[in-house]
Design a protein around this motif. Structure first.
Motif, PDB file in Angstrom:
ATOM      1  N   SER A  36       0.857  -1.181   0.000  1.00 38.20           N
ATOM      2  CA  SER A  36       0.000   0.000   0.000  1.00 38.20           C
ATOM      3  C   SER A  36       0.895   1.233   0.000  1.00 38.20           C
ATOM      4  CB  SER A  36      -0.933   0.011   1.212  1.00 38.20           C
ATOM      5  OG  SER A  36      -0.196   0.029   2.415  1.00 38.20           O
ATOM      6  N   HIS A  49      -3.603   4.322  -0.155  1.00 35.27           N
ATOM      7  CA  HIS A  49      -3.900   3.672  -1.433  1.00 35.27           C
ATOM      8  C   HIS A  49      -3.577   2.187  -1.263  1.00 35.27           C
ATOM      9  CE1 HIS A  49      -4.356   2.981  -5.653  1.00 35.27           C
ATOM     10  NE2 HIS A  49      -3.064   2.784  -5.876  1.00 35.27           N
ATOM     11  N   PRO A  61       0.060  -1.161  -7.072  1.00 31.85           N
ATOM     12  CA  PRO A  61      -0.396   0.154  -6.601  1.00 31.85           C
ATOM     13  C   PRO A  61      -0.138   1.273  -7.611  1.00 31.85           C
ATOM     14  CG  PRO A  61       0.859  -0.953  -4.894  1.00 31.85           C
ATOM     15  CD  PRO A  61       0.993  -1.772  -6.140  1.00 31.85           C
ATOM     16  N   ILE A  65      -2.395   4.831  -8.976  1.00 26.24           N
ATOM     17  CA  ILE A  65      -1.922   5.834  -8.003  1.00 26.24           C
ATOM     18  C   ILE A  65      -2.322   7.245  -8.429  1.00 26.24           C
ATOM     19  CG2 ILE A  65       0.394   6.114  -8.992  1.00 26.24           C
ATOM     20  CD1 ILE A  65      -0.405   6.066  -5.244  1.00 26.24           C
ATOM     21  N   PHE A  68      -5.878   7.958  -7.429  1.00 27.17           N
ATOM     22  CA  PHE A  68      -5.916   8.122  -5.970  1.00 27.17           C
ATOM     23  C   PHE A  68      -5.415   9.513  -5.584  1.00 27.17           C
ATOM     24  CE2 PHE A  68      -3.331   7.950  -2.054  1.00 27.17           C
ATOM     25  CZ  PHE A  68      -4.331   7.684  -1.131  1.00 27.17           C
TER      26      PHE A  68
END
Length: 111
Positions: A36, A49, A61, A65, A68
């Motif tokens: 994360s 995230h 991720p 990203i 996010f």
């Protein structure tokens, strides 16, 4: 590329109306075996995230990203920043994955 400070990646947007000083902190949870990314804005935690996602690989991720970050008013990552974040995630996991990553980087620099 300098991988000495990959545990805290600054993301500063000076072009916005008010400058946004954000920091990404790559995390690996060995118990859950998931990755994360913590988002800190102006020194305060602002989001995670991967909190509800099941990111089992360090590159996962990175796929979302930027979306996010946009949700939190932070600019998208540059290509170099994405590489540093990936390196930070691999470093957070440590062990053989980090050693292999370092060997791959060293080999690519010799080309």
């Amino acid at each position: 590329m300098d991988f000495t400070n990959i545990t805290r990646l600054p993301v500063i947007n000076l072009e916005s109306i008010e400058p946004v000083h954000a920091e990404l902190r790559p995390i690996y949870d060995p118990r859950l075996r998931t990755f994360s990314v913590q988002l800190w804005v102006s020194g305060e935690p602002s989001g995670i995230h991967g909190l509800i996602d099941n990111f089992q690989y360090a590159d996962e991720p990175l796929e979302a990203i930027d979306a996010f970050l946009a949700e939190h008013g932070v600019r998208a990552l540059t290509g170099d920043e994405a590489v540093l974040l990936y390196a930070g995630l691999v470093h957070a996991k440590g062990g053989p994955d980090w050693q292999i990553f370092q060997m791959q980087v060293a080999a690519s620099q010799q080309l």
